[in-house]
Design an enzyme around this catalytic site. Structure first.
Site, mmCIF file in Angstrom:
data_model
loop_
_atom_site.group_PDB
_atom_site.id
_atom_site.type_symbol
_atom_site.label_atom_id
_atom_site.label_comp_id
_atom_site.label_asym_id
_atom_site.label_seq_id
_atom_site.Cartn_x
_atom_site.Cartn_y
_atom_site.Cartn_z
ATOM 1 C CB SER A 116 -0.631 -0.076 1.242
ATOM 2 O OG SER A 116 -0.079 0.611 2.360
ATOM 3 C CG ASP A 117 2.027 5.795 -1.212
ATOM 4 O OD1 ASP A 117 2.717 5.656 -0.262
ATOM 5 O OD2 ASP A 117 1.940 6.550 -2.211
ATOM 6 C CD1 TRP A 118 1.884 8.878 5.069
ATOM 7 C CD2 TRP A 118 3.532 7.420 5.035
ATOM 8 N NE1 TRP A 118 2.516 9.028 6.197
ATOM 9 C CE2 TRP A 118 3.524 8.359 6.154
ATOM 10 C CE3 TRP A 118 4.808 6.504 4.874
ATOM 11 C CZ2 TRP A 118 4.643 8.387 7.256
ATOM 12 C CZ3 TRP A 118 5.826 6.913 5.652
ATOM 13 C CH2 TRP A 118 5.958 7.491 6.964
#
Ligand code: BGC
Length: 730
Positions: A289-291
């Site tokens: 995932s991103d942040w």
């Protein structure tokens, strides 16, 4: 051992290990935390930033699979290489004490070199690498980046960005390889191949991560992390191919689009993450995932009714690892979802197998210390030379009236403007710090444009400007100084930024910069306009008045030297624009536009077109010919063309081959880049170049969303020449 045998061994190892793992250990593998979770307070300045109790909690109690980032969010900054080696060794040793000894994979944003290792070699950013049109240089920057990352004790690089840059307002445009599908695919693939070699278990190689899959780069309103509306055909035609190329080049991980496309957040998009990425592209690695983006399905997107549901949606859509990153909420929630069967064990096993596979492929299980020594692998002379070369080839000479450039080394020069005496403006975000804006942390031995000019010339050089980007420049003083000099080097542009901090409402140049420029033009001295920055800010009015325009974009740590090399003629420029440079702020028509965009009142009329770039010599292409004038569906065709240096200096030229499908069942771009080669030629020297156009190059996304080649006529374009061929169906 053959590659297949090596794969079988790894598959065996993954199966055996998975069979021994508890549910907790599995869910832990899927969890990635930020350094701050294991850090002492103000870790960025501590000699030993790791808090042993916190690290034990992460590794023993939560079995985390991955850690990212530099100490310590939000004030994170680059660390000395020895400190990195020590920190990652502490983590490595603790992971080796766990029951199954599964290594932690440490991920870092080494997006133009080892960003977060102090004094590392920091290359031109992607937009500038694209301007080199040089795949060999991209390959070499990949090699060097992997080497410096590994010498730092780090394992995994969140790079390259394979989103294509077709929305110039977007504050991450410069992290892309520009607007073209083929150029992005070629440059990104070369980077991956350099970074990973044939086997990224080797000590000097490291896994890459394609990001941000997919459509993140095309926000309708230009703001970071805001919705894109991309129809399936456009997605398949423009946005997926560079990711497919990255998968083909062997990237084993993919980071997900933080925003949404067509109403579906990237992290909830089963069709993109599973059906297309796995089913169609054959991606075998893991997605991250991103942040914070899983919980944002609840907190921001209101798609999930609870954090728990957010985890379920994301994991079931195909997210394998969660960049949580500040706590263990993902771990707790997924554990619970798995226990109740809401997330089936088969899905957990699948995700964990993918993560373990990449850990085996990266050689992490065999590593008991940092993979490489610092000596001989970090900031080598060769690496610095490659960086210098990349910066030189990245700079685009856009205008050179009456050959004002190169300047004489005896000329008296006024240097002014907010980007003239800063390193940060040439490096952009992800340099030493996230935003790249801490000028005081930049290496003192690197040259700003001003310093590089001062070193090169024997003439009088005066500087009028501030110490910081935002310092107001005394216009009167600049104008008076301009009167006393032969020529003005006016350096404008943007300060560094990335992500939402770089959002803007308009591409117009800052009014104060315009004021300075107008006042200087008023006195009629010749002006060389130089720009640095991540986006094509509107310079039409001043570019018109300047004698020369040199577009620097983000050429990296050697940018100042490289710019001076070009200004004084020690280097012949060869950069070409990887984007269309807009004439006005809403003039965002890409070069590969549809006929409709250049019909009747509409036109493609950028300030500088895609691939524009001048040289101190001249080149001509001639003799364009095809291997045949007719092929059958499914066949390829060869293209030959000669390129000649018709001027008086040795120079480099990228020769570009465009294709146009004359009539098709869906509208086709007026032309599309399909191949290019960059060559160096001495004055009078001529070279014959061969290219092959494949069925893939001739294909389009048809009415039923399938990629097809349609029979009919095609036009090949190189320079001023064109050649036609027919594709027939038997
Ligand atoms: C960015 C990614 C980056 C990640 C980890 C995110 O905010 O969108 O590009 O890799 O942070 O630092």
């Amino acid at each position: 051992m053959s590659a297949q045998e090596a794969n079988e061994i790894i598959e065996d190892q993954v199966r055996t290990l998975l069979a021994q793992m508890t549910l907790e250990e599995k869910v832990g593998q899927m969890t990635q935390i930020d350094f701050s979770v294991i850090s002492v307070e103000n870790g960025q300045d501590a000699e030993n930033p790791i808090d042993p109790a916190k690290l034990e909690n992460a590794i023993f109690n939560h079995h985390v699979g991955s850690i990212l980032n530099t100490p310590t969010t939000p004030n994170n900054k680059a660390q000395p290489i020895q400190k990195w080696r020590h920190m990652t060794q502490t983590i490595r040793e603790l992971a080796a004490k766990t029951r199954l000894k599964i290594p932690v994979i440490y991920g870092i944003d080494a997006i133009h070199g080892a960003t977060y290792t102090q004094n590392s070699v920091l290359f031109p950013q992607a937009i500038s690498m694209a301007a080199t049109f040089n795949t060999e240089l991209s390959f070499k920057t990949g090699e060097i980046t992997a080497r410096e990352v590994k010498a730092s004790g780090l394992d995994w690089n969140f790079s390259p960005v394979m989103d294509i840059g077709r929305q110039p307002l977007w504050p991450r445009l410069w992290e892309t390889y520009g607007e073209d599908v083929h150029l992005s695919s070629a440059l990104g693939s070369a980077f991956i191949q350099g970074h990973q070699g044939d086997d990224f278990a080797q000590a000097d190689k490291a896994p890459t991560c394609l990001k941000h899959y997919v459509g993140y780069s095309y926000p309708l309103n230009g703001k970071d992390r805001s919705p894109a509306w991309i129809g399936e055909r456009a997605l398949r035609e423009y946005f997926l191919p560079s990711f497919a190329a990255g998968v083909k080049a062997g990237a084993p991980t993919v980071m997900i689009n933080s925003a949404e496309v067509d109403g579906i957040p990237g992290h909830a998009n089963y069709q993109y993450l599973t059906t297309i990425l796995r089913g169609e592209m054959g991606f075998k690695g893991f997605t991250v995932s991103d942040w914070e983006d899983i919980i944002r399905l609840y907190t921001r997107d209101k798609m999930a009714a609870s954090p728990r549901q957010a985890v379920k949606i994301a994991v079931m859509a195909g997210v394998d690892m969660s960049m949580v990153p500040f706590d263990f909420s993902f771990y707790d929630l997924l554990l619970d979802l798995a226990k109740t069967g809401e997330v089936p064990m088969s899905r957990i096993d699948e995700a964990v197998s993918r993560i373990l596979r990449v850990k085996y492929q990266s050689g992490l299980f065999d590593r008991t210390e940092p993979a490489l020594a610092v000596e001989g692998n970090f900031v080598t002379d060769e690496a610095v030379a490659v960086n210098r070369q990349a910066a030189r080839e990245a700079i685009v000479l856009a205008k050179n009236d009456r050959q004002i450039l190169p300047l004489s080394k005896q000329a008296s020069i006024l240097v002014t403007g907010p980007t003239a005496n800063l390193l940060s403006v040439m490096n952009g975000g992800w340099t030493i710090t996230w935003q790249g804006s801490k000028e005081e942390l930049y290496p003192q031995d690197k040259l700003t444009l001003l310093k590089a000019i001062q070193q090169k010339t024997s003439g009088k050089v005066t500087y009028v400007g501030g110490k910081n980007f935002s310092d107001e420049i005394n216009i009167e003083q600049a104008v008076n100084a301009a009167r006393q000099h032969d020529v003005v080097v006016l350096a404008l542009g943007e300060k560094p930024y990335t992500e939402t901090e770089g959002n803007i409402e308009s591409l117009n140049l800052d009014p104060l910069q315009l004021q300075l420029a107008r006042a200087i033009f008023e006195i009629g001295k010749p002006v060389v306009l130089i720009t640095f920055g991540g986006r094509p800010r509107i310079i039409t009015e001043i570019a018109d008045k300047a004698q020369a325009v040199v577009l620097g974009f983000l050429p990296g740590m050697e940018g100042g030297s490289a710019m001076a090399d070009i200004l004084f003629g020690d280097v012949n420029p060869s950069g070409k624009l990887p984007i269309s440079y807009p004439r006005q702020t809403n003039d965002v028509v890409p070069y590969d536009h549809k006929p409709l965009e250049a019909y009747e009142g509409n036109q493609y009329r950028p300030l500088y077109p895609f691939a524009h770039g001048l040289s101190y010599t001249s080149f001509a292409t001639n003799g364009l010919r095809l291997s045949t004038d007719q092929i059958e569906l499914g066949e390829s065709i060869d293209v030959t063309v000669n390129v000649k240096n018709t001027g008086a200096r040795t120079g480099k030229e990228a020769v570009l081959v465009y294709l146009h499908d004359a009539a098709a069942s869906v509208t086709r771009p007026v032309k599309q880049l399909k191949a290019f080669k960059k060559v160096e030629l001495a004055p009078g020297q001529e070279q014959s170049l061969q290219f092959t156009l494949t069925p893939q190059d001739m294909s389009l996304i048809g009415i039923d969303m399938q990629r097809v080649v349609e029979a009919g006529e095609f036009k090949v374009m190189v320079g001023h020449e064109t050649a036609e061929f027919k594709v027939v169906k038997h």
